[in-house]
Design a protein around this motif. Structure first.
Motif, mmCIF file in Angstrom:
data_model
loop_
_atom_site.group_PDB
_atom_site.id
_atom_site.type_symbol
_atom_site.label_atom_id
_atom_site.label_comp_id
_atom_site.label_asym_id
_atom_site.label_seq_id
_atom_site.Cartn_x
_atom_site.Cartn_y
_atom_site.Cartn_z
ATOM 1 N N ARG A 30 0.904 -1.487 0.305
ATOM 2 C CA ARG A 30 -0.296 0.652 0.199
ATOM 3 C C ARG A 30 0.752 0.956 0.107
ATOM 4 O O ARG A 30 1.892 1.472 0.794
ATOM 5 C CB ARG A 30 -1.220 -0.408 1.371
ATOM 6 N N GLN A 35 -3.421 4.472 1.193
ATOM 7 C CA GLN A 35 -3.505 3.421 1.366
ATOM 8 C C GLN A 35 -4.477 1.952 0.635
ATOM 9 O O GLN A 35 -4.486 1.678 1.519
ATOM 10 C CB GLN A 35 -4.481 3.458 3.291
ATOM 11 N N VAL A 36 -4.038 2.690 -0.970
ATOM 12 C CA VAL A 36 -4.556 2.339 -1.940
ATOM 13 C C VAL A 36 -3.040 1.281 -2.246
ATOM 14 O O VAL A 36 -2.019 1.568 -1.422
ATOM 15 C CB VAL A 36 -5.302 2.175 -2.438
ATOM 16 N N SER A 68 -8.605 1.218 5.142
ATOM 17 C CA SER A 68 -10.537 1.140 5.238
ATOM 18 C C SER A 68 -10.562 2.526 5.579
ATOM 19 O O SER A 68 -12.078 3.380 4.974
ATOM 20 C CB SER A 68 -11.144 0.014 5.074
ATOM 21 N N ARG A 212 -12.683 4.775 -2.857
ATOM 22 C CA ARG A 212 -13.777 3.642 -2.292
ATOM 23 C C ARG A 212 -12.922 2.374 -4.216
ATOM 24 O O ARG A 212 -13.075 1.231 -3.489
ATOM 25 C CB ARG A 212 -14.332 3.711 -2.572
ATOM 26 N N TYR A 215 -9.837 1.375 -4.113
ATOM 27 C CA TYR A 215 -9.811 0.360 -2.795
ATOM 28 C C TYR A 215 -10.406 -1.274 -2.934
ATOM 29 O O TYR A 215 -9.279 -1.597 -3.133
ATOM 30 C CB TYR A 215 -10.277 0.691 -1.823
ATOM 31 N N SER A 218 -7.261 -2.376 -4.901
ATOM 32 C CA SER A 218 -5.951 -3.300 -3.293
ATOM 33 C C SER A 218 -6.547 -4.029 -3.237
ATOM 34 O O SER A 218 -5.381 -5.187 -3.142
ATOM 35 C CB SER A 218 -5.904 -2.126 -2.672
#
Length: 247
Positions: A30, A35-36, A68, A212, A215, A218
């Motif tokens: 990540r 955070q993806v 998330s 979203r 993510y 990911s």
């Protein structure tokens, strides 16, 4: 990119962890900020906005560690976003000073049905002249947020901003969502709308949609996956915003 308080809090919380926090997808490579998956990083699209509002995120201990978590998206859009870890016994002195700062007018954003003193409940943002609204979001699961409110006496005398059922229904219909439990960033979008900053509210909605979407990449990385509708809508929104501001 702009480093903000949620990024800093995430780094501080990681530094004092005695063992790795194994959230779902812990093995994903990540980006440390969005955070993806690094192959689908969205940091280059971080919004450049201004706002007359301030937000205060009081985060449950592990919430800031979850990839998330959407509190960081609020800080991406609203420059003055403060973030602190919640503690039942030792609340941050810096946070308490912020709540007592006369320059701000605080509102706890929380469901009306969980508030015993209904005189505290507000369904609109009415400001005192010369003050900046400080919208307080309890960032955790619904169960955790309820506990945080009940166990935080310093919040109990503050006005509570709550949304009417028709406001939530209209938002959910617009988002075509069957899940009536909104993410923290979605709640912040409603707050901005109520405050009168519709452009920032829409910007946060589009930013949340892009996050979203990426993510999900990911969670299920696809080699050569193209950026989808989230980015297209964000770019279209920003283009229209620029044109309208130039007219």
């Amino acid at each position: 990119m702009r480093i903000h308080k949620v990024h800093q809090l995430h780094k501080e919380r990681l530094a004092r962890s005695s063992k790795p926090f194994n959230a779902r997808g812990a093995n994903v490579n990540r980006c440390e900020f969005c955070q993806v998956h690094k192959d689908h990083c969205i940091c280059e699209y971080q919004p450049e906005t201004t706002s007359d509002a301030a937000f205060l995120l009081i985060m449950f201990d592990t919430e800031v560690l979850k990839p998330s978590n959407t509190g960081k998206l609020i800080a991406d859009v609203i420059p003055e976003t403060h973030a602190y870890l919640w503690s039942r016994t030792e609340p941050s002195e810096e946070m308490l000073a912020l709540l007592n700062n006369e320059a701000y007018q605080p509102f706890v954003v929380f469901p009306e049905e969980q508030i015993e003193d209904k005189s505290l409940v507000r369904n609109e943002v009415i400001m005192e002249e010369g003050k900046t609204p400080l919208f307080i979001l309890l960032d955790g699961s619904w169960r955790e947020a309820g506990r945080m409110y009940r166990k935080s006496p310093y919040l109990h005398q503050l006005p509570v901003l709550s949304f009417k059922s028709e406001q939530l229904s209209n938002y959910i219909m617009r988002k075509a969502s069957k899940d009536h439990q909104l993410a923290t960033a979605e709640v912040a979008s409603l707050v901005l709308d109520l405050f009168g900053e519709q452009q920032n509210a829409r910007h946060l909605e589009h930013w949340f949609e892009l996050f979203r979407e990426h993510y999900l990449y990911s969670k299920r990385p696809v080699k050569g996956a193209e950026r989808g509708m989230g980015l297209k809508r964000l770019i279209e929104f920003r283009t229209n915003l620029k044109v309208n501001n130039e007219i």
